[in-house]
Scaffold this active site. Structure first.
Site, PDB file in Angstrom:
ATOM      1  N   GLY A  41      56.986  89.302  17.609  1.00  0.00           N
ATOM      2  CA  GLY A  41      55.769  88.629  18.064  1.00  0.00           C
ATOM      3  C   GLY A  41      54.581  88.793  17.139  1.00  0.00           C
ATOM      4  N   GLU A  69      67.836  83.357  13.483  1.00  0.00           N
ATOM      5  CA  GLU A  69      67.557  83.923  14.791  1.00  0.00           C
ATOM      6  C   GLU A  69      67.472  82.823  15.841  1.00  0.00           C
ATOM      7  OE1 GLU A  69      64.358  86.612  14.418  1.00  0.00           O
ATOM      8  OE2 GLU A  69      65.163  87.912  15.984  1.00  0.00           O
ATOM      9  N   HIS A 223      46.116  91.420  -6.001  1.00  0.00           N
ATOM     10  CA  HIS A 223      45.825  90.968  -4.634  1.00  0.00           C
ATOM     11  C   HIS A 223      44.784  91.905  -4.048  1.00  0.00           C
ATOM     12  CE1 HIS A 223      47.997  94.375  -2.819  1.00  0.00           C
ATOM     13  NE2 HIS A 223      48.780  94.254  -3.855  1.00  0.00           N
ATOM     14  N   THR A 286      13.379  92.520  28.817  1.00  0.00           N
ATOM     15  CA  THR A 286      12.245  92.732  27.917  1.00  0.00           C
ATOM     16  C   THR A 286      11.818  91.447  27.222  1.00  0.00           C
ATOM     17  OG1 THR A 286      13.852  93.509  26.291  1.00  0.00           O
ATOM     18  CG2 THR A 286      12.536  95.187  27.401  1.00  0.00           C
ATOM     19  N   GLU A 312      25.932  85.406  28.488  1.00  0.00           N
ATOM     20  CA  GLU A 312      25.492  86.175  29.639  1.00  0.00           C
ATOM     21  C   GLU A 312      25.023  85.307  30.792  1.00  0.00           C
ATOM     22  OE1 GLU A 312      22.662  89.011  28.104  1.00  0.00           O
ATOM     23  OE2 GLU A 312      24.271  90.460  27.800  1.00  0.00           O
ATOM     24  N   LYS A 451      11.834  95.489  10.808  1.00  0.00           N
ATOM     25  CA  LYS A 451      12.304  95.255   9.443  1.00  0.00           C
ATOM     26  C   LYS A 451      12.146  93.778   9.145  1.00  0.00           C
ATOM     27  CE  LYS A 451      16.915  95.013   7.369  1.00  0.00           C
ATOM     28  NZ  LYS A 451      18.304  95.420   7.587  1.00  0.00           N
ATOM     29  N   LYS A 459       3.115  96.044  11.269  1.00  0.00           N
ATOM     30  CA  LYS A 459       3.889  97.193  11.712  1.00  0.00           C
ATOM     31  C   LYS A 459       3.425  97.735  13.056  1.00  0.00           C
ATOM     32  CE  LYS A 459       5.216  98.115   6.994  1.00  0.00           C
ATOM     33  NZ  LYS A 459       4.492  96.986   6.367  1.00  0.00           N
TER      34      LYS A 459
END
Lengths: 526, 120
Positions: A41, A69, A223, A286, A312, A451, A459
């Protein structure tokens, strides 16, 4: 095709498996035999047929499929779901199937030594008949089960591999293994008869299946190393998800786009960068979904198509929320500027999510993509798989010249970080934190730009209020420290003034730690 | 084997009667020592056990690979008993006569049937 000798560069044949050819640096080595080993599988047969299908469809190279097979009719039927019509190719003389599967109705008795010359003659006949350049043999282990004298089969396998090489074809031989991490193949000889060895794995990790492909050796040619996740999809077969090789070619743009909120734009130094990925992190309530909603609105306002992937909330909830904040999602959708995709994260694995997101993006061609929230996808797979998903999605988005906005939910209401943040923070260009701030028995919301790669930014931690017109940024919390740590501490204006004079530089760099340490005079610190 | 059509198994059956006739095919790969051995073994066995009531065809898969494809032959030599049913395959150089007789479902001696069927 190209003649090769041992000194010259090995030519490769593309497998038609997206991204696998990148890992294999071109595909399977031409005129060689490659072993593909995997547990039951793990996708060996699909890989083998896909290799032939790519030759037939894309490169005009005919193929021979040898099945030991499954019966030929089973193979033809099973492969139809991937869009490969083996029967049509057989009719057109582009494919020959050699059915060497056991016939359950015929009893076989062994009496004395034998060889597999009849099989070789059949394969040779099939190769000549269709002028095949690609041969797939599925699978070697099943030959052993058809004969009781294993030593003869071992010897014959070497002859088959040698014969395939002398026919000048590129051969892919599959083999079974019993364990995902163990011997290369069940009978211990398979790996020695082929020039190259590849492994497919299908490992159960934390109740979810993870498929990977690994190239163990390519004799005399290069590879990529390691395991690469892949998935099997209905109409395309195997799809490999490469991690390396994608990230280094990202462009970066100096073009600014609006976040949909003028005040947030000015905090970011003039807006988000195009081709950047922004992470918005915060506890529940928030304002993450609000940030997403405004980001979508900002795009639609300038006529950009926006894609919202919501894991969500339902379509109705999202639209109701948006109208509550004065954003008309319905009109945006009508104008063709917004597409909202809502689904439970659990309906698919992470690899499948990545592929379906890529498909939607390629079809809808949005300029903005928002994903709310990444954290919901965390629970679908393992941490490792999640990390790979985030990396792949991030680099994909950047390649498409799209601005991406992802949200992450922090587990604790006050401060804290999420697993999502840990995996994505270094990959994103900008991080916006949303935090609850408890002040004098009142819960306020705070926002800060942590950031902003390649740009100056504000800031301050500023107060955030939400009303029927959306998000508003207020004054900075100048006299509170420890907001990000989740322990806001009120500092009197006098203390603050003193701190500024004494610790000017440090305070600017590392938040509000110093005044606190000084006040309590904790022993053993630093 | 699920076979609803029992073969007449009485010892006094006429040798040339159609239902009793053995139709055999031997698939070989070229004229190798193994081929020669298999052919010799088979000829000897047929003369001893099936004299006058067998027909044998020898097929070289190197010359006629399409015949091997039709019959789904993998190994050489392979002996196929087409008739009487059921179809049976015996692979190898046929050096083990008992195994061959077992595979062909031929009596190994006059009064001791090897067949799994009951004598009437």
């Amino acid at each position: 095709m190209t003649e090769i000798d041992e000194d010259s560069r090995v030519q490769k044949l593309p497998t038609g498996i997206p991204s696998f050819d990148v890992i294999a640096k071109g595909g399977l080595p031409e005129h060689r035999t490659t072993l593909l080993s995997g547990t039951a599988g793990s996708g060996k047969t699909v890989f083998a047929v896909q290799f032939l299908a790519a030759g037939i469809i894309d490169y005009g190279q005919h193929g021979v499929f040898v099945t030991f097979e499954e019966s030929a009719s089973d193979i033809r039927q099973n492969m139809r779901s991937f869009g490969w019509d083996l029967e049509a190719w057989e009719r057109d003389g582009r494919l020959a199937v050699v059915d060497a599967s056991p016939d359950p109705h015929v009893e076989t008795v062994e009496s004395g030594p034998f060889d597999l010359d009849a099989l070789l003659a059949r394969v040779g006949h099939a190769v000549r008949k269709v002028g095949a350049q690609r041969v797939a043999v599925d699978s070697l282990g099943a030959i052993f089960s058809q004969f009781s004298d294993q030593s003869i089969v071992r010897r014959e396998l070497f002859r088959i591999a040698w014969a395939l090489k002398s026919m000048g074809v590129t051969a892919l031989l599959t083999a079974e293994r019993t364990l995902d991490y163990g011997p290369v193949a069940r009978f211990g000889v398979e790996e020695f008869i082929a020039d190259n060895v590849m492994i497919l794995r299908n490992v159960l990790e934390d109740e979810s299946r993870r498929r990977t492909v690994e190239i163990l050796k390519f004799r005399g040619t290069d590879h990529q190393k390691g395991q690469f996740p892949f998935t099997i999809v209905a109409d395309a077969g195997l799809v490999v998800i490469p991690l390396s090789g994608m990230q280094l070619r990202q462009r970066s743009s100096n073009l600014r786009i609006s976040s949909g909120n003028a005040e947030l734009d000015s905090m970011c130094g003039g807006g988000f960068f195009r081709d950047s990925v922004i992470l918005v992190s915060g506890a529940t309530g928030t304002g993450k979904t609000l940030t997403v909603t405004e980001f979508m609105k900002g795009g639609a306002d300038v006529g950009e198509r926006c894609l919202l992937l919501a894991f969500e909330e339902s379509h109705e909830q999202l639209f109701r929320n948006a109208s509550g904040w004065g954003v008309d999602f319905e009109r945006m959708e009508r104008d063709g500027l917004l597409r909202v995709v809502c689904d439970y994260p659990e309906v698919a694995g992470l690899e499948d999510w990545l592929l379906s997101i890529q498909r939607i993006v390629q079809e809808f061609r949005p300029k903005r993509v928002a994903l709310d929230s990444l954290s919901a996808l965390e629970r679908v797979g393992t941490i490792k798989a999640f990390r790979e998903f985030v990396i792949s999605l991030t680099s994909f988005i950047k390649h498409q010249e799209i601005t991406g906005l992802f949200t992450a939910t922090t587990p604790s209401l006050m401060g804290g970080t999420s697993i999502t943040e840990g995996h994505i923070s270094t990959l994103t260009d900008s991080i916006v934190l949303l935090r609850y701030v408890e002040m004098f028995g009142e819960m306020k919301r705070g926002i800060t730009v942590l950031k902003m790669r390649g740009s100056v930014h504000d800031k301050d931690i500023r107060e955030l209020t939400i009303d029927q017109h959306g998000m508003h940024l207020g004054r900075p919390f100048k006299n509170v420290t420890g907001i990000l740590a989740g322990a806001p501490l009120y500092v009197s204006p006098a203390d603050l003034e003193r701190a500024w004079t004494h610790f000017d530089a440090q305070l600017g760099a590392s938040g509000g730690k110093h005044p606190r340490r000084r006040a309590s005079d904790m022993p053993g610190a630093d | 084997m699920a076979d609803s059509n029992p073969v007449p198994g009485d010892a006094g059956a006429r040798h040339d009667s159609a239902p009793n006739k053995f139709l055999l095919q031997l698939y070989v790969a070229g004229r190798t020592p193994r081929t020669e051995l298999a052919v010799a073994n088979l000829n000897a066995l047929c003369e001893d056990e099936l004299a006058g009531r067998y027909q044998l065809e020898i097929i070289d898969v190197l010359e006629h690979p399409e015949r091997a494809e039709e019959a789904k032959i993998l190994a050489t030599p392979t002996l196929i008993k087409q008739l009487p049913p059921p179809l049976r395959r015996i692979i190898g150089d046929l050096s083990n006569r008992e195994r061959v007789l077992l595979g062909l479902q031929v009596r190994s001696s006059a009064d001791n049937p090897v067949s799994d069927r009951e004598a009437p």
